[in-house]
Design a protein around this motif. Structure first.
Motif, mmCIF file in Angstrom:
data_model
loop_
_atom_site.group_PDB
_atom_site.id
_atom_site.type_symbol
_atom_site.label_atom_id
_atom_site.label_comp_id
_atom_site.label_asym_id
_atom_site.label_seq_id
_atom_site.Cartn_x
_atom_site.Cartn_y
_atom_site.Cartn_z
ATOM 1 N N LEU A 1 16.141 14.438 7.181
ATOM 2 C CA LEU A 1 15.011 14.589 6.225
ATOM 3 C C LEU A 1 14.624 13.958 4.721
ATOM 4 C CD1 LEU A 1 12.935 16.869 5.702
ATOM 5 C CD2 LEU A 1 15.536 18.510 4.575
ATOM 6 N N GLU A 2 16.198 13.723 4.311
ATOM 7 C CA GLU A 2 16.379 13.392 3.451
ATOM 8 C C GLU A 2 15.720 11.240 2.560
ATOM 9 O OE1 GLU A 2 20.397 12.373 4.693
ATOM 10 O OE2 GLU A 2 18.772 14.691 4.189
ATOM 11 N N ASP A 3 15.672 10.543 4.046
ATOM 12 C CA ASP A 3 15.012 9.548 4.065
ATOM 13 C C ASP A 3 13.172 9.988 4.491
ATOM 14 O OD1 ASP A 3 17.300 8.046 4.151
ATOM 15 O OD2 ASP A 3 17.678 7.998 5.919
ATOM 16 N N TYR A 4 13.405 10.524 5.873
ATOM 17 C CA TYR A 4 11.840 11.075 5.469
ATOM 18 C C TYR A 4 11.157 11.493 4.090
ATOM 19 C CZ TYR A 4 7.579 13.550 6.710
ATOM 20 O OH TYR A 4 5.982 13.831 6.213
ATOM 21 N N LEU A 5 11.983 12.705 2.857
ATOM 22 C CA LEU A 5 11.141 12.570 2.413
ATOM 23 C C LEU A 5 10.937 11.469 1.225
ATOM 24 C CD1 LEU A 5 13.267 16.098 1.581
ATOM 25 C CD2 LEU A 5 10.186 15.714 1.867
ATOM 26 N N MET B 1 0.958 -1.435 -0.273
ATOM 27 C CA MET B 1 0.290 0.080 0.049
ATOM 28 C C MET B 1 0.907 1.425 -0.448
ATOM 29 S SD MET B 1 -3.077 1.397 3.003
ATOM 30 C CE MET B 1 -4.180 0.567 1.400
ATOM 31 N N LYS B 2 0.813 2.631 -1.006
ATOM 32 C CA LYS B 2 1.378 3.827 -1.055
ATOM 33 C C LYS B 2 0.888 4.744 -0.019
ATOM 34 C CE LYS B 2 3.805 1.653 -4.682
ATOM 35 N NZ LYS B 2 5.736 1.626 -4.156
ATOM 36 N N ILE B 3 1.308 5.090 0.685
ATOM 37 C CA ILE B 3 0.949 6.068 1.539
ATOM 38 C C ILE B 3 1.625 7.433 1.804
ATOM 39 C CG2 ILE B 3 -0.724 4.329 3.216
ATOM 40 C CD1 ILE B 3 1.559 5.543 5.928
ATOM 41 N N GLY B 4 2.775 6.984 1.053
ATOM 42 C CA GLY B 4 3.262 8.553 0.820
ATOM 43 C C GLY B 4 3.079 10.061 0.085
ATOM 44 N N LYS B 5 1.588 9.749 -0.805
ATOM 45 C CA LYS B 5 0.750 10.931 -0.831
ATOM 46 C C LYS B 5 -0.088 11.412 0.231
ATOM 47 C CE LYS B 5 -2.488 12.729 -4.616
ATOM 48 N NZ LYS B 5 -2.743 12.081 -5.400
ATOM 49 N N ASN B 6 -0.627 10.503 1.201
ATOM 50 C CA ASN B 6 -1.894 10.279 2.406
ATOM 51 C C ASN B 6 -0.746 11.351 3.227
ATOM 52 O OD1 ASN B 6 -3.390 8.887 0.581
ATOM 53 N ND2 ASN B 6 -3.267 7.552 2.391
ATOM 54 N N ILE B 7 0.389 10.606 3.750
ATOM 55 C CA ILE B 7 1.036 11.528 4.664
ATOM 56 C C ILE B 7 1.729 13.037 4.350
ATOM 57 C CG2 ILE B 7 3.535 11.512 5.626
ATOM 58 C CD1 ILE B 7 3.090 8.327 5.226
ATOM 59 N N GLN C 1 7.500 10.172 -0.661
ATOM 60 C CA GLN C 1 8.069 9.553 -2.601
ATOM 61 C C GLN C 1 7.409 8.421 -2.580
ATOM 62 O OE1 GLN C 1 11.663 11.079 -3.086
ATOM 63 N NE2 GLN C 1 11.268 13.269 -2.770
ATOM 64 N N ASP C 2 7.146 7.946 -1.143
ATOM 65 C CA ASP C 2 6.663 5.858 -1.573
ATOM 66 C C ASP C 2 7.478 5.715 -2.056
ATOM 67 O OD1 ASP C 2 4.393 6.313 -0.414
ATOM 68 O OD2 ASP C 2 3.470 6.279 -2.782
ATOM 69 N N ILE C 3 9.627 5.856 -2.041
ATOM 70 C CA ILE C 3 10.606 4.817 -2.202
ATOM 71 C C ILE C 3 10.992 4.261 -1.734
ATOM 72 C CG2 ILE C 3 12.742 4.768 -2.786
ATOM 73 C CD1 ILE C 3 12.054 8.150 -4.314
ATOM 74 N N LEU C 4 10.537 4.378 -0.548
ATOM 75 C CA LEU C 4 11.179 4.151 1.621
ATOM 76 C C LEU C 4 9.408 4.003 2.051
ATOM 77 C CD1 LEU C 4 13.588 3.282 3.275
ATOM 78 C CD2 LEU C 4 13.157 5.582 4.080
#
Length: 126
Positions: free
Chosen positions: A29-33, A1-7, A37-40
């Motif tokens: 910050l780079e890890d949070y982003l 499930m991708k939730i990056g956009k929701n966050i 971005q649903d990369i991590l």
């Protein structure tokens, strides 16, 4: 499930910077982003911390949909912590203004009702 956009959408609706949230969950910050971005992938522990920072439940983040001007109420009863209600897409200033107008109208209504009762010789207790 991708939730990056929701966050991202919930964070932005709260007016929080990505750096503020990253600091709150002890991430670079780079890890949070990369999460946004649903990369991590996000861990459950991170999701719980993130939800606490954003004042919502993890489920709210998972199920969040852009409000489009509608009202979304989310109730989170966690143990004895009470109820947390999140309202998206409604200007809180407009709600307060409308409430004040309604309250003022109700206060003006009481004397009008008393006058009406007196004009028709109807007894009432104050």
């Amino acid at each position: 499930m991708k939730i990056g956009k929701n966050i991202t959408q919930v964070r932005e609706s709260k007016g929080y910077s990505a750096q503020f949230v990253a600091d709150g969950i002890n991430m670079k910050l780079e890890d949070y982003l990369k999460i946004e971005q649903d990369i991590l992938d996000i861990t459950l522990n991170q999701l719980n911390h993130l939800a606490a920072i954003l004042s919502c439940s993890p489920i709210y983040l998972l199920e969040y949909k852009e409000s489009g001007g509608s009202i979304y109420n989310h109730f989170d009863n966690a143990g004895n912590n009470g109820t947390n209600i999140q309202i998206q897409g409604v200007d809180q200033k407009e709600i307060r203004t409308a409430y004040k107008e309604l309250y003022r109208e109700e206060l003006e209504r009481i004397p009008k009702l008393e006058r009406l009762l007196r004009d028709h010789n109807i007894e009432f207790d104050i």
